[in-house]
Design a protein around this motif. Structure first.
Motif, mmCIF file in Angstrom:
data_model
loop_
_atom_site.group_PDB
_atom_site.id
_atom_site.type_symbol
_atom_site.label_atom_id
_atom_site.label_comp_id
_atom_site.label_asym_id
_atom_site.label_seq_id
_atom_site.Cartn_x
_atom_site.Cartn_y
_atom_site.Cartn_z
ATOM 1 N N SER A 8 46.042 39.241 31.735
ATOM 2 C CA SER A 8 45.380 40.427 32.287
ATOM 3 C C SER A 8 46.012 41.686 31.720
ATOM 4 O O SER A 8 47.190 41.967 31.943
ATOM 5 C CB SER A 8 45.506 40.445 33.804
ATOM 6 O OG SER A 8 45.166 41.742 34.267
ATOM 7 N N LEU A 10 45.737 44.548 32.683
ATOM 8 C CA LEU A 10 46.123 45.520 33.709
ATOM 9 C C LEU A 10 47.630 45.786 33.677
ATOM 10 O O LEU A 10 48.078 46.888 33.990
ATOM 11 C CB LEU A 10 45.721 44.968 35.084
ATOM 12 C CG LEU A 10 45.745 45.919 36.274
ATOM 13 C CD1 LEU A 10 44.769 47.068 36.065
ATOM 14 C CD2 LEU A 10 45.402 45.179 37.563
ATOM 15 N N HIS A 33 41.696 39.009 29.806
ATOM 16 C CA HIS A 33 41.191 39.280 31.152
ATOM 17 C C HIS A 33 41.212 40.792 31.407
ATOM 18 O O HIS A 33 42.269 41.423 31.351
ATOM 19 C CB HIS A 33 42.058 38.555 32.189
ATOM 20 C CG HIS A 33 41.533 38.627 33.586
ATOM 21 N ND1 HIS A 33 40.537 37.800 34.068
ATOM 22 C CD2 HIS A 33 41.858 39.444 34.622
ATOM 23 C CE1 HIS A 33 40.292 38.088 35.333
ATOM 24 N NE2 HIS A 33 41.073 39.092 35.699
ATOM 25 N N ASP A 35 40.358 43.791 34.101
ATOM 26 C CA ASP A 35 40.138 44.055 35.528
ATOM 27 C C ASP A 35 39.501 45.426 35.714
ATOM 28 O O ASP A 35 40.138 46.447 35.453
ATOM 29 C CB ASP A 35 41.485 44.008 36.258
ATOM 30 C CG ASP A 35 42.007 42.587 36.373
ATOM 31 O OD1 ASP A 35 41.290 41.748 36.953
ATOM 32 O OD2 ASP A 35 43.110 42.311 35.863
ATOM 33 N N HIS A 66 36.417 40.918 34.799
ATOM 34 C CA HIS A 66 36.460 40.689 36.254
ATOM 35 C C HIS A 66 36.096 41.997 36.951
ATOM 36 O O HIS A 66 36.881 42.938 36.968
ATOM 37 C CB HIS A 66 37.886 40.224 36.614
ATOM 38 C CG HIS A 66 38.141 40.057 38.067
ATOM 39 N ND1 HIS A 66 39.416 39.956 38.591
ATOM 40 C CD2 HIS A 66 37.299 39.965 39.139
ATOM 41 C CE1 HIS A 66 39.347 39.812 39.895
ATOM 42 N NE2 HIS A 66 38.091 39.823 40.256
ATOM 43 N N MET A 68 35.616 44.262 39.963
ATOM 44 C CA MET A 68 35.933 44.527 41.372
ATOM 45 C C MET A 68 35.240 45.825 41.738
ATOM 46 O O MET A 68 35.862 46.858 41.994
ATOM 47 C CB MET A 68 37.459 44.602 41.547
ATOM 48 C CG MET A 68 38.104 43.217 41.458
ATOM 49 S SD MET A 68 39.860 43.299 41.080
ATOM 50 C CE MET A 68 39.769 43.326 39.297
ATOM 51 N N PRO A 141 42.583 41.403 45.774
ATOM 52 C CA PRO A 141 42.345 42.130 44.538
ATOM 53 C C PRO A 141 42.688 43.615 44.662
ATOM 54 O O PRO A 141 42.613 44.179 45.743
ATOM 55 C CB PRO A 141 40.855 41.919 44.291
ATOM 56 C CG PRO A 141 40.276 41.608 45.615
ATOM 57 C CD PRO A 141 41.350 40.871 46.360
ATOM 58 N N GLY A 142 43.045 44.205 43.548
ATOM 59 C CA GLY A 142 43.327 45.637 43.516
ATOM 60 C C GLY A 142 44.586 45.990 42.754
ATOM 61 O O GLY A 142 44.673 47.062 42.170
ATOM 62 N N PHE A 143 45.552 45.091 42.742
ATOM 63 C CA PHE A 143 46.838 45.407 42.113
ATOM 64 C C PHE A 143 47.432 44.163 41.450
ATOM 65 O O PHE A 143 47.257 43.056 41.955
ATOM 66 C CB PHE A 143 47.831 45.921 43.166
ATOM 67 C CG PHE A 143 47.312 47.133 43.903
ATOM 68 C CD1 PHE A 143 47.483 48.407 43.368
ATOM 69 C CD2 PHE A 143 46.616 46.986 45.101
ATOM 70 C CE1 PHE A 143 46.975 49.524 44.030
ATOM 71 C CE2 PHE A 143 46.099 48.097 45.767
ATOM 72 C CZ PHE A 143 46.282 49.364 45.223
ATOM 73 N N GLY A 145 51.023 42.182 40.170
ATOM 74 C CA GLY A 145 52.392 42.062 40.650
ATOM 75 C C GLY A 145 52.564 41.629 42.102
ATOM 76 O O GLY A 145 53.644 41.769 42.660
ATOM 77 N N ASP A 175 43.485 33.740 39.783
ATOM 78 C CA ASP A 175 43.912 35.093 39.411
ATOM 79 C C ASP A 175 44.818 35.690 40.487
ATOM 80 O O ASP A 175 44.382 35.896 41.614
ATOM 81 C CB ASP A 175 42.651 35.952 39.234
ATOM 82 C CG ASP A 175 42.948 37.361 38.736
ATOM 83 O OD1 ASP A 175 44.114 37.674 38.467
ATOM 84 O OD2 ASP A 175 41.976 38.136 38.609
ATOM 85 N N GLY A 176 46.069 35.964 40.104
ATOM 86 C CA GLY A 176 47.001 36.661 40.987
ATOM 87 C C GLY A 176 48.270 35.869 41.230
ATOM 88 O O GLY A 176 48.232 34.763 41.756
ATOM 89 N N GLY A 177 49.393 36.423 40.795
ATOM 90 C CA GLY A 177 50.676 35.780 41.059
ATOM 91 C C GLY A 177 50.887 34.482 40.320
ATOM 92 O O GLY A 177 51.719 33.659 40.724
ATOM 93 N N GLY A 197 49.095 38.449 34.650
ATOM 94 C CA GLY A 197 49.309 39.842 34.278
ATOM 95 C C GLY A 197 50.772 40.152 34.133
ATOM 96 O O GLY A 197 51.342 40.095 33.035
ATOM 97 N N SER A 198 51.436 40.437 35.264
ATOM 98 C CA SER A 198 52.833 40.867 35.169
ATOM 99 C C SER A 198 53.748 39.778 34.621
ATOM 100 O O SER A 198 54.701 40.089 33.910
ATOM 101 C CB SER A 198 53.341 41.380 36.521
ATOM 102 O OG SER A 198 52.725 40.737 37.562
#
Ligand code: DX5
Ligand code: ZN
Length: 217
Positions: A8, A10, A33, A35, A66, A68, A141-143, A145, A175-177, A197-198
């Motif tokens: 990602s 982002l 990816h 966002d 993606h 949002m 979703p939104g951030f 990390g 998606d996420g973490g 991402g992070s």
């Protein structure tokens, strides 16, 4: 099936976007990816069409976009024009989801639906055979990390069973973490594609991190 890694952007360095894109081109990443956040569906604003276009000119891999955003139907043809290959909308943002999915496919893109952590997988039963991809959010979703929500494993297992018991060919993306500690357990639960991402971009060697995510057992 080959594990798909979709870093990602982002979490990338936006001041050096070209360098980041070239790193991904050279890496074992499969997709990019992207966002897209509108400040309404999620409490954050990311980037829009001019930036996607610029990424598309340099990226040598499919753009996994993606959305949002509320009422995504307004921009489906525009996302095609700026280079989206896979377009994923949120279940929670679409009143007429079937119509939205057909519109994405009519533009020649792969169609995905994303579920927020609180949205049950069972709500996809009557649309699963129309989907190319389901994106399970493993954070709100939104951030970038944020920490991975453990209930994701249950949702993936349920979705995998639903897909296997139907004529659907949908891929499951999470998606996420995502990191090297949960990727294998997620794959065992039935995930095909992993957004990170992070974990990728906040590492000293992002390309090596991608290679590791791709092969870790
Ligand atoms: C969150 C985005 C994610 C995010 C993932 O709203 O959809 O794609 O960039 O970031 P990490 O991997 O840092 O959780
Ligand atoms: Zn995302």
């Amino acid at each position: 099936m080959n594990r798909i890694i979709s870093p990602s952007l982002l979490a990338a360095d936006f001041g050096n976007l070209q360098r980041e894109i070239e790193m991904l081109n050279q890496s074992e990443a499969d997709w990019f990816h992207l966002d897209i956040m509108d400040g309404v569906f999620v409490p954050n604003i990311s980037f829009g069409m001019p930036v996607i276009s610029a990424i598309n000119k340099l990226a040598k891999k499919p753009l996994d976009v993606h959305l949002m955003i509320v009422d995504p139907d307004r921009y489906i043809s525009t996302f095609k024009k700026v280079g989206a290959d896979i377009l994923t909308v949120h279940y929670e943002a679409c009143t007429h989801l079937h119509r939205t999915i057909q519109a994405i496919k009519a533009e020649g893109m792969k169609a995905g639906v994303s579920l927020n952590p609180h949205t049950p997988v069972a709500l996809l039963e009557d649309i699963i055979h129309d989907l190319d991809l389901v994106l399970i959010m493993s954070v709100n979703p939104g951030f970038g990390g944020q920490s991975f929500i453990e209930n994701t494993y249950n949702k993936v297992r349920e979705l995998r069973a639903m897909i296997n018991n139907s004529d659907s060919t949908a891929l499951i993306e999470v998606d996420g973490g995502v990191n090297d500690k949960n990727v294998v357990k997620l794959e065992d639960a039935g995930v095909n594609a992993f957004v990170a991402g992070s974990f990728v971009f906040k590492n000293d060697d992002p390309a090596k991190t991608i290679a590791n995510l791709k092969t870790v057992k």
